[in-house]
Design a protein around this motif. Structure first.
Motif, PDB file in Angstrom:
ATOM      1  N   PRO A  65       0.816  -1.223   0.000  1.00 24.16           N
ATOM      2  CA  PRO A  65       0.000   0.000   0.000  1.00 24.16           C
ATOM      3  C   PRO A  65       0.846   1.268   0.000  1.00 24.16           C
ATOM      4  N   ARG A  66       2.125   1.146   0.276  1.00 23.16           N
ATOM      5  CA  ARG A  66       2.978   2.339   0.334  1.00 23.16           C
ATOM      6  C   ARG A  66       3.169   2.877  -1.080  1.00 23.16           C
ATOM      7  N   VAL A  67       2.822   4.134  -1.242  1.00 25.87           N
ATOM      8  CA  VAL A  67       2.810   4.713  -2.582  1.00 25.87           C
ATOM      9  C   VAL A  67       4.180   4.607  -3.247  1.00 25.87           C
ATOM     10  N   GLU A 114      10.718  -3.272   3.088  1.00 25.30           N
ATOM     11  CA  GLU A 114      11.076  -4.116   4.228  1.00 25.30           C
ATOM     12  C   GLU A 114      10.222  -3.811   5.450  1.00 25.30           C
ATOM     13  N   ASP A 115       8.956  -3.636   5.211  1.00 27.23           N
ATOM     14  CA  ASP A 115       8.069  -3.366   6.327  1.00 27.23           C
ATOM     15  C   ASP A 115       6.859  -4.303   6.233  1.00 27.23           C
ATOM     16  N   ILE A 116       6.088  -4.349   7.286  1.00 33.40           N
ATOM     17  CA  ILE A 116       4.932  -5.239   7.302  1.00 33.40           C
ATOM     18  C   ILE A 116       3.625  -4.461   7.481  1.00 33.40           C
ATOM     19  N   TYR A 117       2.600  -4.960   6.809  1.00 30.51           N
ATOM     20  CA  TYR A 117       1.315  -4.276   6.747  1.00 30.51           C
ATOM     21  C   TYR A 117       0.172  -5.222   7.090  1.00 30.51           C
ATOM     22  N   ASN A 118      -0.919  -4.628   7.482  1.00 32.79           N
ATOM     23  CA  ASN A 118      -2.115  -5.428   7.713  1.00 32.79           C
ATOM     24  C   ASN A 118      -2.728  -5.781   6.362  1.00 32.79           C
ATOM     25  N   HIS A 172       8.333  10.191   0.944  1.00 31.04           N
ATOM     26  CA  HIS A 172       7.330  11.243   0.920  1.00 31.04           C
ATOM     27  C   HIS A 172       7.825  12.397   1.774  1.00 31.04           C
ATOM     28  N   CYS A 196      -3.783   3.627   9.250  1.00 33.63           N
ATOM     29  CA  CYS A 196      -2.545   3.286   8.552  1.00 33.63           C
ATOM     30  C   CYS A 196      -2.424   1.762   8.444  1.00 33.63           C
ATOM     31  N   PRO A 197      -2.087   1.270   7.238  1.00 38.64           N
ATOM     32  CA  PRO A 197      -1.967  -0.177   7.068  1.00 38.64           C
ATOM     33  C   PRO A 197      -0.696  -0.749   7.696  1.00 38.64           C
ATOM     34  N   ARG A 198       0.227   0.126   8.056  1.00 37.69           N
ATOM     35  CA  ARG A 198       1.504  -0.347   8.571  1.00 37.69           C
ATOM     36  C   ARG A 198       1.323  -0.920   9.970  1.00 37.69           C
ATOM     37  N   VAL A 199       1.850  -2.107  10.173  1.00 39.20           N
ATOM     38  CA  VAL A 199       1.635  -2.808  11.444  1.00 39.20           C
ATOM     39  C   VAL A 199       2.140  -1.986  12.626  1.00 39.20           C
ATOM     40  N   PHE A 200       3.343  -1.422  12.490  1.00 43.11           N
ATOM     41  CA  PHE A 200       3.933  -0.737  13.637  1.00 43.11           C
ATOM     42  C   PHE A 200       3.307   0.630  13.894  1.00 43.11           C
ATOM     43  N   ASP A 205       4.338   8.790   6.084  1.00 43.73           N
ATOM     44  CA  ASP A 205       4.409   8.196   4.755  1.00 43.73           C
ATOM     45  C   ASP A 205       3.015   8.240   4.128  1.00 43.73           C
ATOM     46  N   VAL A 206       2.952   7.978   2.824  1.00 42.95           N
ATOM     47  CA  VAL A 206       1.659   8.001   2.140  1.00 42.95           C
ATOM     48  C   VAL A 206       1.324   6.634   1.559  1.00 42.95           C
ATOM     49  N   TYR A 207       0.030   6.321   1.611  1.00 43.47           N
ATOM     50  CA  TYR A 207      -0.450   5.007   1.215  1.00 43.47           C
ATOM     51  C   TYR A 207      -1.622   5.118   0.245  1.00 43.47           C
ATOM     52  N   LEU A 244       7.416   5.548  14.390  1.00 41.53           N
ATOM     53  CA  LEU A 244       8.789   5.265  13.970  1.00 41.53           C
ATOM     54  C   LEU A 244       9.711   5.108  15.170  1.00 41.53           C
ATOM     55  N   TYR A 278      10.553  -3.172  11.501  1.00 43.50           N
ATOM     56  CA  TYR A 278      10.498  -4.616  11.282  1.00 43.50           C
ATOM     57  C   TYR A 278      11.909  -5.202  11.209  1.00 43.50           C
TER      58      TYR A 278
END
Ligand code: ZN
Ligand code: ZN
Lengths: 275, 440
Positions: free
Chosen positions: A114-116, A145-149, A187, B148-152, B181-183, B295, B301
């Motif tokens: 999802p990260r643009v 290198e990150d994790i997302y739902n 960004h 935010c979809p990012r887990v952390f 950040d942007v998603y 952050l 991760y």
């Protein structure tokens, strides 16, 4: 034995597994070879982890013939799904399992980051824990290198242990050619064309961390320490969105804000968009 | 207070905002649109501008095809009738059907899309105005924009933004204050929404305007519940009642091929306890706790294989930790404090401090980072200072005494700060011409 390339080994041998992997919500799972499932060695220890272990295993292998009531049947069904998941975590780090998951990865069956800035890089499912019932599945992006739902709620409750904490990292160890090039692009928040001070300060600090890391890796003789943008090795690097030419101060440069005055900087809300 | 009450349910604006995919839009008040000043420059960007504007305001189109809401020249031509009608509230609010009927069929769709473009462009300005940003705050707090979809980031709420202010370039994105950040929005319905309708400024202006928003994960109660439930419901497809909590549940798995028990034990490196110097309460108007709370240490991760960290020196080792890093000691990014410690002056001091001058020179000489950065800083600090010195009020409950908080309400102040510096002003102009300023 059938090769893993064929989804259905045969209608007769993989009825349950076939049904399982094609069920809505189970898109992240690959089909475990019958061969793997019938080798008891691969199931070591799972008998204590799964209720009605033998019945569940029989169900998965399509040899279930117990005459029982619906409630019992349902309990066994549930155990079978749990068992399949736990075996799945082991299977996908085998050669054949990795290949199957790689196939799905290449088709982006696991979705896209999802990260643009990652530009729709395909994801991989992972678990933050190898113990069941701890954490739901997360999605790993090798680009950032990150994790997302997971995006869809139907995937949000899948046990992360069915994929495990190692699989996605092993995949890139086994197929290093698939490691994506890393990008320094980021960004940069702006207000009326100005970089926002705290964000910009943090970005500079992070860039320092990156430069430091890169230097350390080079000194240690590590090959692939470069980022996509490193080609020219220019000191004053472009670090924009990769969206150059837009209005709004996209002319961002590292090393000061000399080119940073964006459009309409310092104008009021009302006419800031003019020009 | 948000939903502008002046609009009847069937107004063009409210029906536009209730379309699927338009959930992120605020309802721009008619007052805002009717103030010509707010529309400056849009005429040249929008085809059939006047008709589009009439459509948005539910104004009956004039026969000549020119607008009832006209610029001065046309007002004269149209004189009497139209002019009077304009003041008559009853004349407005023609229903869409009627309005469409009155326009030539082919025109209608052109005008409709022009109206959407125009509304979007006005919207981008509106949400950086005081009532607009307030309305967006309500939507934000109600979670209309998602998480935010990012887990952390632990479910920090996000905000719709554009990455460009030029329409037709890119769709709307979501900005996360946790990781800066942007998603891409999770739902594809938003892939038809233009990012320029939210703009590049809104995201950050919002968080500067409301510096005390609680961004900590704990405050997001329903999300935490969700996270708890990710202490999973054992199986997928669970549509049943039988609890098959495994017998050994959380006990470690017995040793098995491919899954040694070490997989569960994440070795924690022994670390010296770090004693941090005193952390500031705010940095440039942002509460320190709100500076990228997603952050830094513990929020990055760490790739592992069977419980063991993948070394940075491995071929596929981690390369992106910097992106999610943040100094433990936040003072490290308090550049204005560092700068002033080095070159003197008071970071909270007088707006016409010599800083501005120095920054200007720094620019000219291409004097490296320090000077350049400060130009930005000076402008930002300048804003907040003028906010205080000029006594412009901050929205209630925003902590008047706080430094910074460059609220939307302080736009006037913001404008003045950089203008004091003639040098800076000139440079801004150059910046407009494609950023040929820097280099050096
Ligand atoms: Zn990514
Ligand atoms: Zn985030």
């Amino acid at each position: 034995m059938e090769e893993f390339a064929s989804e259905t080994d045969s209608d007769y041998t993989s009825y349950w597994r076939d049904w399982f992997v094609s069920s809505r919500g189970n898109e992240y799972f690959c089909e475990i070879d019958e061969e793997y499932l019938t080798d008891r060695f691969n199931l070591t220890g799972l008998n204590t982890e799964v209720h009605y272990y033998q019945h569940a295993l029989d169900l998965v292998n399509d040899v279930f013939d117990l005459d029982c009531d619906d409630e019992m049947r349902e309990a066994i069904e549930k155990s079978a799904r749990h068992l399949y998941g736990l075996v799945h975590a082991r299977y996908i780090v085998t050669t054949r399992g990795l290949a199957k998951m790689l196939d799905k990865y290449k088709k982006a069956d696991f979705g896209k980051c999802p990260r643009v800035i990652c530009d729709s890089h395909p994801l991989l499912p992972m678990g933050q824990s190898d113990i069941p019932h701890q954490k739901a599945v997360k999605m790993y992006c090798a680009k950032c290198e990150d994790i997302y739902n997971p995006k869809a709620t139907r995937h949000a409750t899948i046990d992360g242990a069915y994929f495990g904490s190692s699989f996605h990292n092993i995949l890139f160890q086994v197929y290093p050619a698939l490691i994506p090039e890393k990008s320094r692009a980021r960004h940069m928040p702006r207000v009326f064309g100005f970089k926002v001070h705290v964000a910009a300060a943090l970005a500079r600090w992070q860039d320092g961390v990156r430069v430091e890391q890169q230097r350390g890796l080079r000194e240690a003789g590590v090959e692939n320490a470069a980022f996509l943008e490193d080609e020219g090795e220019v000191a004053d690097e472009e670090d924009g969105f990769g969206q150059g030419g837009e209005q709004g101060g996209e002319d961002s440069r590292e090393g000061g804000c000399r080119g940073r005055w964006g459009h309409g900087g310092g104008e009021g809300v009302k006419n800031v968009h003019e020009s | 207070m948000s939903v502008t009450s002046s609009q009847s349910p069937e107004s063009w604006i409210s029906s536009f905002c209730s379309l699927i995919g338009h959930e992120y839009f605020a309802e721009v008040s008619e007052d805002f649109i009717e103030d010509d000043f707010n529309l400056t420059g849009l005429q040249s960007q929008v085809p059939m501008y006047k008709d589009a504007l009439e459509m948005i305001l539910d104004v009956e189109p004039s026969e000549t095809g020119s607008s009832a809401i006209s610029d001065e020249e046309e007002e004269e031509e149209d004189d009497g009738l139209l002019g009077e009608e304009q003041d008559e509230p009853g004349r407005r609010r023609t229903s869409h059907e009627t309005r469409r009927h009155m326009r030539a069929g082919s025109d209608a769709s052109v005008i409709e899309s022009s109206a959407e473009l125009l509304y979007g462009l006005i919207h981008a300005r509106f949400i950086t105005s005081r009532p607009g940003i307030q309305q967006m705050l309500e939507k934000y707090e109600l979670g209309h924009f998602g998480h935010c979809p990012r887990v952390f980031c632990s479910g920090v709420k996000v905000l719709p933004v554009g990455r460009t202010d030029t329409p037709g370039q890119e769709t709307v994105k979501l900005f996360c204050p946790g990781c800066l950040d942007v998603y891409t929005p999770p739902n594809s319905r938003f892939q038809a929404v233009d990012g320029a309708f939210f703009g590049t400024t809104f995201g950050c202006l919002f968080f500067m305007t409301f510096p005390d928003l609680d961004l900590s994960p704990r405050s997001l109660r329903h999300r935490t519940a969700e996270e708890d439930s990710s202490a999973i419901t054992a199986q997928q497809n669970n549509s049943d009642t039988v609890v098959t909590a495994s017998r050994s549940s959380s006990l470690t798995l017995p040793s098995a091929p491919g899954m040694p028990p070490t997989a569960q034990i994440y070795p924690t490196r022994k670390e010296e306890p770090i004693i941090l110097p005193e952390q500031p309460a705010t940095i440039n108007g942002m509460a320190t706790s709100n500076v990228a709370p997603g952050l830094g240490k513990g929020k990055i991760y760490e790739p592992r294989i069977y419980g063991f960290r993948v070394s940075e020196r491995a071929k596929g080792g981690p390369r992106m930790r910097w992106l999610r890093s943040k100094p433990l000691d936040i003072n490290e990014i308090d550049e204005s404090r560092i700068w002033h410690a080095k070159y003197g002056g008071d970071p909270d001091g007088d707006p016409v401090a010599p800083v501005d001058e120095t920054a200007g020179e720094g620019n000219g000489d291409g004097d490296g980072d320090g000077g350049g950065e400060d130009a930005v800083m000076a402008s930002v600090t300048g804003q907040s200072q003028s906010q205080q010195t000029e006594g412009i009020s901050v929205p209630a409950g925003q902590g008047q005494g706080q430094q910074g908080a460059a609220a939307a309400t302080t736009v006037a102040g913001r404008r003045k700060a950089p203008m004091r510096r003639s040098k800076g002003r000139g440079r801004m102009g150059e910046g407009l011409d494609g950023g040929g300023v820097g280099g050096g």
